[in-house]
Design a protein around this motif. Structure first.
Motif, mmCIF file in Angstrom:
data_model
loop_
_atom_site.group_PDB
_atom_site.id
_atom_site.type_symbol
_atom_site.label_atom_id
_atom_site.label_comp_id
_atom_site.label_asym_id
_atom_site.label_seq_id
_atom_site.Cartn_x
_atom_site.Cartn_y
_atom_site.Cartn_z
ATOM 1 N N THR A 84 0.845 -1.193 0.000
ATOM 2 C CA THR A 84 0.000 0.000 0.000
ATOM 3 C C THR A 84 0.878 1.240 0.000
ATOM 4 O OG1 THR A 84 -0.096 0.015 2.405
ATOM 5 C CG2 THR A 84 -1.816 -1.230 1.239
ATOM 6 N N GLU A 85 0.280 2.353 -0.350
ATOM 7 C CA GLU A 85 1.010 3.614 -0.386
ATOM 8 C C GLU A 85 1.035 4.287 0.975
ATOM 9 O OE1 GLU A 85 -0.111 6.259 -3.522
ATOM 10 O OE2 GLU A 85 -0.577 4.569 -4.821
ATOM 11 N N SER A 86 0.354 3.754 1.928
ATOM 12 C CA SER A 86 0.284 4.397 3.238
ATOM 13 C C SER A 86 1.575 4.261 4.023
ATOM 14 C CB SER A 86 -0.884 3.818 4.038
ATOM 15 O OG SER A 86 -0.648 2.443 4.266
ATOM 16 N N GLN A 87 2.522 3.468 3.565
ATOM 17 C CA GLN A 87 3.785 3.332 4.273
ATOM 18 C C GLN A 87 4.610 4.602 4.056
ATOM 19 O OE1 GLN A 87 5.546 -0.166 2.610
ATOM 20 N NE2 GLN A 87 4.449 -1.539 3.992
ATOM 21 N N PRO A 88 5.341 5.030 5.072
ATOM 22 C CA PRO A 88 6.158 6.237 4.898
ATOM 23 C C PRO A 88 7.275 5.963 3.892
ATOM 24 C CG PRO A 88 6.639 5.191 6.988
ATOM 25 C CD PRO A 88 5.484 4.452 6.384
ATOM 26 N N ARG A 101 4.237 -6.216 3.339
ATOM 27 C CA ARG A 101 3.382 -6.717 4.413
ATOM 28 C C ARG A 101 3.097 -8.185 4.205
ATOM 29 N NH1 ARG A 101 -1.526 -2.652 5.144
ATOM 30 N NH2 ARG A 101 -2.469 -4.516 4.321
#
Length: 107
Positions: A84-88, A101
């Motif tokens: 996902t793109e939510s990872q920093p 993940r």
């Protein structure tokens, strides 16, 4: 009467020789027909074998064999990793790339 017998004999001999010749040709033609029928049966058997082999090697069967030989399997959620793109974003000082993940289990 003697002349008639000689004349009939002279006609009978070529007729008999012609009959022998025709019989011989008939036997040869019959043997050739039998060989042709045998060859036809052999070719029909070969055609059926090749058609069965072609059916066996259709693309679906080839894909199944390839999957079997290479150990391929269908994609399922258990074998899918989601990124996902939510990872920093990774910092420039970090030498380790972000870890993917673990797969989600669906109920």
């Amino acid at each position: 009467m003697n002349r008639l017998a000689v004349l009939l004999l002279l006609l009978l001999i070529p007729s008999a020789l012609y009959l022998v010749k025709v019989r011989h040709e008939s036997r040869q033609l019959f043997a050739a027909v039998e060989r042709a029928k045998q060859e036809q049966r052999k070719l029909n058997d070969e055609a059926m074998r090749l058609q069965a082999r072609r059916t066996e090697l259709t693309s679906a069967t080839a894909a199944e064999r390839g999957a079997e030989r290479l150990g391929m399997r269908l994609v399922t959620p258990e074998h899918t990793w989601y990124v996902t793109e939510s990872q920093p974003p990774a910092s420039k000082n970090t030498s380790k790339p972000p870890q993917p993940r673990k797969p989600r289990t669906t109920p």
